[in-house]
Scaffold this active site. Structure first.
Site, PDB file in Angstrom:
ATOM      1  CB  CYS A   1     -11.244   2.412  -3.107  1.00  0.00           C
ATOM      2  SG  CYS A   1     -12.401   1.063  -3.357  1.00  0.00           S
TER       3      CYS A   1
ATOM      4  CB  CYS B   1     -10.973  -5.600  -6.090  1.00  0.00           C
ATOM      5  SG  CYS B   1     -10.118  -4.168  -6.752  1.00  0.00           S
TER       6      CYS B   1
ATOM      7  CB  THR C   1     -16.349  -1.214  -1.694  1.00  0.00           C
ATOM      8  OG1 THR C   1     -15.803  -1.213  -0.381  1.00  0.00           O
ATOM      9  CG2 THR C   1     -15.420  -0.478  -2.626  1.00  0.00           C
TER      10      THR C   1
ATOM     11  CE1 TYR D   1      -8.795  -4.049   0.484  1.00  0.00           C
ATOM     12  CE2 TYR D   1      -8.043  -2.897   2.422  1.00  0.00           C
ATOM     13  CZ  TYR D   1      -9.058  -3.289   1.589  1.00  0.00           C
ATOM     14  OH  TYR D   1     -10.346  -2.913   1.857  1.00  0.00           O
TER      15      TYR D   1
ATOM     16  CD  GLU E   1     -16.488   4.059   1.364  1.00  0.00           C
ATOM     17  OE1 GLU E   1     -16.982   5.139   1.747  1.00  0.00           O
ATOM     18  OE2 GLU E   1     -15.417   3.985   0.747  1.00  0.00           O
TER      19      GLU E   1
ATOM     20  CG  HIS F   1     -11.018  -7.566  -0.516  1.00  0.00           C
ATOM     21  ND1 HIS F   1     -11.067  -7.212  -1.845  1.00  0.00           N
ATOM     22  CD2 HIS F   1     -11.392  -6.452   0.164  1.00  0.00           C
ATOM     23  CE1 HIS F   1     -11.455  -5.953  -1.958  1.00  0.00           C
ATOM     24  NE2 HIS F   1     -11.652  -5.465  -0.752  1.00  0.00           N
TER      25      HIS F   1
ATOM     26  CB  CYS G   1      -5.933  -1.198  -4.587  1.00  0.00           C
ATOM     27  SG  CYS G   1      -6.417  -1.460  -2.874  1.00  0.00           S
TER      28      CYS G   1
ATOM     29  CD  GLU H   1     -11.477   0.430   1.137  1.00  0.00           C
ATOM     30  OE1 GLU H   1     -10.699   1.133   0.475  1.00  0.00           O
ATOM     31  OE2 GLU H   1     -12.506  -0.066   0.677  1.00  0.00           O
TER      32      GLU H   1
HETATM   33 FE1  SF4 Z   1     -11.073  -0.789  -3.452  1.00  0.00          FE
HETATM   34 FE2  SF4 Z   1      -8.655  -1.803  -3.112  1.00  0.00          FE
HETATM   35 FE3  SF4 Z   1     -10.844  -3.178  -2.334  1.00  0.00          FE
HETATM   36 FE4  SF4 Z   1     -10.230  -2.812  -4.945  1.00  0.00          FE
HETATM   37  S1  SF4 Z   1      -9.034  -3.975  -3.402  1.00  0.00           S
HETATM   38  S2  SF4 Z   1     -12.242  -2.625  -4.004  1.00  0.00           S
HETATM   39  S3  SF4 Z   1      -9.403  -0.758  -4.913  1.00  0.00           S
HETATM   40  S4  SF4 Z   1     -10.059  -1.235  -1.503  1.00  0.00           S
HETATM   41 FE    FE Z   2     -12.024  -2.980   0.309  1.00  0.00          FE
END
Ligand code: SF4
Ligand code: FE
Length: 482
Positions: free
Chosen positions: A100, A104, A191, A296, A257, A292, A299, A447
């Site tokens: 991660c 984001c 995060t 996912y 985190e 969000h 990422c 996560e």
């Molecule tokens: Fe992390 Fe993925 Fe959330 Fe971006 S979208 S902050 S890479 S978990």
């Molecule tokens: Fe996240």
């Protein structure tokens, strides 16, 4: 963009005077701390223009506020093409870091608030949208990292915010004057919090009128008086302190985190984007969650690409790559991973324009995307462990490999294919260990369940948006049932 390279980014953070605790001790400069460096490296990659042919087009965008070239992480999406490019950017960075990269949440926060502040102003005659636009123009110019902070600590889950024995279980306004507000509470598992210049707070759930003190959104610099950070633990995280990079599995990159506490923090009114408007609090939650959940689909897919690569490499190194069941399992991993990507792209392509003029994702499809993410990475990780074999959790340490009394035995007895150095086989196995049961699993697996909301949150949204009545009308029409 004032901060325009990984080095400048790291320097800019070390200049902040923040109150941070790691393993029980207060730390002045986290950029030099071994517990933090891998996560700092991951987020620093968002400042690295990179050498991928597509990088320049997807890592940067043109600001609709200033017309300047900006980081896409500070951009307000202006089209479905922007939404697609966001997912492509996330996949690209997941492929670079296999973790991660933490940036984001801020991007999803400003995009959610963009339309909600606009609608709030229409309803209440407030002036939040202009303030937010000024803030966004500033973060675009400075190119800072913003921690989008939503998840409250929540206390007793059976009780509403206003029913908790301790009223601070959800971040709330405790005082106000002509200059601004004072807030108290805490946000959990934030995060990239220690790697952020700014914290953008949003409510965690739809508040009722009688809970309007909890309907609050604001932004503050991370070194604001009264803000306290406590770094969260991850499995086998203290391997970072052992000076044995091989044993870390992914020595350069990790996630991060932290618990962020607001101990009576003053927020100037220029940075307040919601205060007491309970009726719009739920909109922020829904829109941030949708953005969000879309994220996912980018990422985690990038990380999945690396894990599929690890499956192929370890099967080559161990002489199993021609076995048909291994090939089948790798195909299955690809199928699962690309299904997640399809979801990320679909909810982006089906996005729509809001009344504020920015673009948001298709909420139903974004929730389907994230619900798949709560499952498929686990199956990908299971297949990867199956292909790798049990050695991934029984290997000797790097220090054993460097001890001349036993290193020869390790080299001889842990060898796989004759032409592959034993250390390369062990490197890949330690990486797989990291990603499936070590600290890398915090971002790739746990996560994937709980980040952007736990599975039940997605199920509730899917059941709300499924429109079953309209579907049953389809049957009636086909069967001519009146
Ligand atoms: Fe992390 Fe993925 Fe959330 Fe971006 S979208 S902050 S890479 S978990
Ligand atoms: Fe996240």
């Amino acid at each position: 963009m004032k901060i325009s390279s990984p080095t400048e980014y790291k320097l800019s953070l070390s200049n902040l005077k923040r109150r941070i605790y790691i393993l029980g001790e207060q730390v002045e400069d986290t950029t030099e701390h071994p517990m933090v460096i891998p996560s700092l490296n991951a987020i620093a990659e968002t400042y690295n223009p990179g050498d991928e042919p597509e990088a320049s087009e997807i890592l940067f965008a043109e600001s609709h506020l200033t017309g300047k070239r900006i980081s896409r992480f500070t951009h307000i999406h202006q089209s479905t093409d922007d939404l697609v490019k966001k997912v492509l950017m996330q996949r690209l960075l997941g492929r670079r870091t296999s973790t991660c990269f933490q940036r984001c949440v801020g991007m999803d926060g400003i995009n959610a608030l963009y339309s909600v502040t606009y609608e709030c102003d229409q309803r209440h005659g407030t002036e939040y949208h202009k303030r937010l636009k000024d803030y966004i123009a500033w973060i675009q110019e400075e190119n800072v990292v913003v921690d989008g902070a939503m998840t409250d600590v929540k206390g007793d889950r059976s009780l509403r915010p206003c029913e908790q024995q301790d009223p601070d279980m959800f971040v709330r306004i405790v005082d106000r004057d002509a200059r601004g507000i004072v807030v108290r509470g805490a946000k959990a598992h934030q995060t990239g919090a220690l790697n952020s210049h700014e914290i953008l707070v949003m409510p965690t759930t739809a508040m009722r009128e009688e809970e309007s003190e909890y309907a609050v959104s604001f932004a503050i610099p991370a070194d604001t008086k009264g803000v306290i950070f406590i770094l969260g633990r991850q499995p086998s995280d203290t391997r970072r302190l052992e000076a044995s990079p091989l044993d870390m599995g992914n020595p350069r990159f990790s996630s991060q985190e932290a618990l962020v506490i607001f101990d009576d923090v003053f927020v100037p009114k220029e940075r307040v984007f919601m205060a007491w408007e309970a009726d719009v609090s739920g909109l922020v939650v829904e829109r941030f969650a949708a953005f969000h959940r879309q994220s996912y689909g980018g990422c985690k897919v990038g990380v999945g690409d690396v894990l599929i690569g690890a499956a192929k490499l370890i099967s080559d190194y161990q002489g199993t790559s021609r076995a048909s069941h291994i090939r089948e399992k790798i195909v299955e991993m690809v199928h699962l991973n690309e299904t997640l990507f399809c979801c990320g792209i679909a909810c982006s392509s089906m996005g729509r324009k809001t009344s504020a003029g920015n673009y948001e994702v298709d909420t139903l499809l974004a929730n389907v995307c994230k619900l798949n993410v709560t499952r498929f990475p686990f199956e990908i990780a299971r297949l990867l462990q199956d292909i790798a074999g049990g050695l991934l959790v029984t290997m000797p340490s790097e220090k054993d490999m460097k001890n001349p009394e036993i290193s020869g035995f390790i080299e001889k007895y842990l060898k796989g294919s004759a032409d592959v150095p034993t250390v390369d086989r062990i490197k890949v196995l330690k990486f797989i260990e990291n990603m499936t049961v070590g600290c890398g699993a915090a971002a790739y697996l746990t996560e994937s369940i709980h980040g952007a909301g736990s599975p039940q949150a997605q199920r509730i949204m899917i059941s709300r948006l499924a429109n079953l009545k309209e579907k049953s009308e389809l049957v009636k029409k086909i069967l001519d049932i009146k």
